[in-house]
Design an enzyme around this catalytic site. Structure first.
Site, PDB file in Angstrom:
ATOM      1  N   ASP A   1      -2.695   1.586  -4.634  1.00  0.00           N
ATOM      2  CA  ASP A   1      -3.807   1.812  -3.972  1.00  0.00           C
ATOM      3  C   ASP A   1      -5.157   0.887  -4.574  1.00  0.00           C
ATOM      4  O   ASP A   1      -4.906   0.248  -5.398  1.00  0.00           O
ATOM      5  CB  ASP A   1      -4.206   3.264  -4.125  1.00  0.00           C
TER       6      ASP A   1
ATOM      7  N   HIS B   1       0.706  -1.113  -0.221  1.00  0.00           N
ATOM      8  CA  HIS B   1       0.092   0.136  -0.121  1.00  0.00           C
ATOM      9  C   HIS B   1       1.014   1.241   0.192  1.00  0.00           C
ATOM     10  O   HIS B   1       0.530   2.609  -0.209  1.00  0.00           O
ATOM     11  CB  HIS B   1      -1.007  -0.004   1.271  1.00  0.00           C
TER      12      HIS B   1
END
Length: 467
Positions: free
Chosen positions: A442, A438
């Site tokens: 995304d 992350h």
């Protein structure tokens, strides 16, 4: 110069540019044993694969300078071999191995016992062949299942193959399949060769029948670990398992991945019906032409590679102050062995068609399970694919192969009732799961990537070409 001949140093080789040391796993020879060129001397254990170190000369092993379990730097002398001066063997300086040693990187195996020792009746090492044995077998078109092994655990040595050739048996019998009944070799002046084990017709039939499975693309029975254990002290209710260097490396990498990478996870469901029909149409012809099975993984990997080309950020690594996007798409393929998971790499996967990917997958999977991976096979991966559906899984949360940005798993193909145009139909469905870094990726970009993979898989038609 010793009484047995000129001393030649055995040097710890440079297995790869990134490795500066290796651990002596097990000595396959002891001082006083006669060794031949290419015959394994010891097992080497590295962070990536295990390897056998072959002798570069004929002679007698005189001295072991390193104990089992000791880690040695590249270039260090680990043993000495006495080479008969009259034999015209290469000088000691030529005894050191170089990068070409990488082709002998086979999984750790136990060596041979002194000549004249009876083979182990259980023969647990019979199917483990050294590079020298395999080369001889290929040169003389020999079926190794017909050769009796005199090595430890029934392992076939180079001397066994040479004795088999000298007996004339190699010229009297054709190469057979693993389940064909073995015929005994005629006696000769050479060392006696025992016939291979006879396999009962019922057992042979069972071996040829398809395995039962819960997923449509499970091609073999899941492998169950075989682990040597020792009893726990003071208690019969538990036992101890030694952590191998490879298992320790896996633990270190997994801990590093989980602690450094903020994992996120997402999943998408894919209709595989068209792909199931396409594979069923092509698999028999492909098997006859290529000699290997056409698996679903080749089609799905092609879909992933095409999606990565559309979303290159998936093919990247985190570098603190920048994100490095790799130009080459090198797919790491997770392959389970009896006691670990290895990730050999398909280099430049975007330049291969479906048939080419199928060949690479089959070759790497076979090399992994037979312990024949080279260090080069394990390096350069940029994105990992795992076929968890091969053992019936329908949902998984994979850990990212550090330092890559993502890992994708294909789950088992199962028939489900689904709604199509307000009508219920039975379709072949599968889940595709993605774990992502992350820091780099995304939900939006990964959702679009998975949707592209889904579209690519569902776009296969009966007219799709393999080549």
């Amino acid at each position: 110069m010793s009484e047995q001949g000129k001393l030649t140093d055995v040097i710890m080789p440079q297995l790869a540019e990134s490795l500066v040391s290796a651990t002596i796993g097990k000595w396959l020879k002891k001082p006083g044993d006669t060794v031949e060129q290419y015959e394994p001397l010891c097992d080497l254990i590295t962070d990536k694969v295990n390897a056998e170190l072959p002798s570069t000369v004929d002679g007698t092993l005189v001295e072991l300078l390193v104990e089992e379990g000791e880690t040695v730097s590249v270039g260090a002398v680990i043993a000495r071999i006495a080479v008969p001066v009259a034999g015209g063997s290469a000088p000691a300086g030529e005894a050191s191995a170089d990068a070409d040693f990488a082709h002998t990187a086979t999984q750790a195996a136990y060596g041979t016992v002194p000549a004249g020792t009876a083979p182990d009746a259980d023969a647990p090492m019979r199917a483990r062949y050294s590079p020298a044995v395999q080369t001889l077998a290929q040169q003389h078109n020999i079926d190794l299942t017909a050769v009796s092994g005199t090595g430890l655990g029934g392992r076939i040595t180079r001397k066994d193959v040479l004795a088999y050739i000298e007996s004339g048996a190699a010229n009297r019998r054709p190469v057979r399949t693993a389940v064909a009944a073995a015929q005994p070799a005629a006696p000769s002046a050479a060392p006696s060769v025992q016939p291979a084990l006879q396999i009962p017709p019922a057992a042979a039939k069972e071996m040829l029948e398809p395995v039962r499975h819960s997923g449509l693309h499970l091609s073999e029975s899941p492998r169950i670990p075989t682990i040597e254990v020792e009893s726990g002290q003071g208690s019969s209710s538990e036992y101890l398992i030694d952590v191998t260097p490879i298992r320790n490396t896996i633990a270190t990498r997994m801990r590093q991945s989980v602690s450094e990478i903020p994992h996120a996870w997402t999943m998408i469901e894919v209709d595989m019906t068209n792909l199931v029909q396409l594979r069923h149409k092509l698999k028999d012809d492909f098997k006859r032409k290529e000699g290997i099975n056409l698996t679903y993984l080749a089609f799905m990997m092609k879909a992933v590679v095409s999606a990565i080309k559309d979303y290159p950020i998936m093919n990247s690594v985190w570098a603190v102050d920048k994100i490095i996007v790799k130009r080459d798409i090198n797919i790491s393929l997770a392959v389970g062995t009896e006691d670990s998971v290895m990730t050999p790499v398909i280099k430049k996967a975007d330049q291969k068609n479906i048939a080419g990917l199928a060949r690479e997958i089959d070759e790497l999977a076979q090399k992994t399970r037979e312990g024949k991976l080279r260090l080069d096979d394990m390096q350069g991966g940029t994105f990992t694919v795992n076929n968890t559906g091969s053992f019936g899984s329908i949902l998984s949360y994979p850990i990212i192969n550090y330092p890559q940005a993502a890992i994708l798993t294909f789950e088992s193909i199962v028939k489900k009732p689904v709604v199509i145009n307000d009508m219920i139909a039975v379709r072949s469905m599968a889940n595709i799961c993605l774990s992502l870094d992350h820091r780099i990726l995304d939900g939006v970009i990964c959702g679009r990537f998975l949707q592209r993979v889904k579209d690519n898989i569902e776009s296969y038609t009966p007219d799709t070409k393999l080549y």
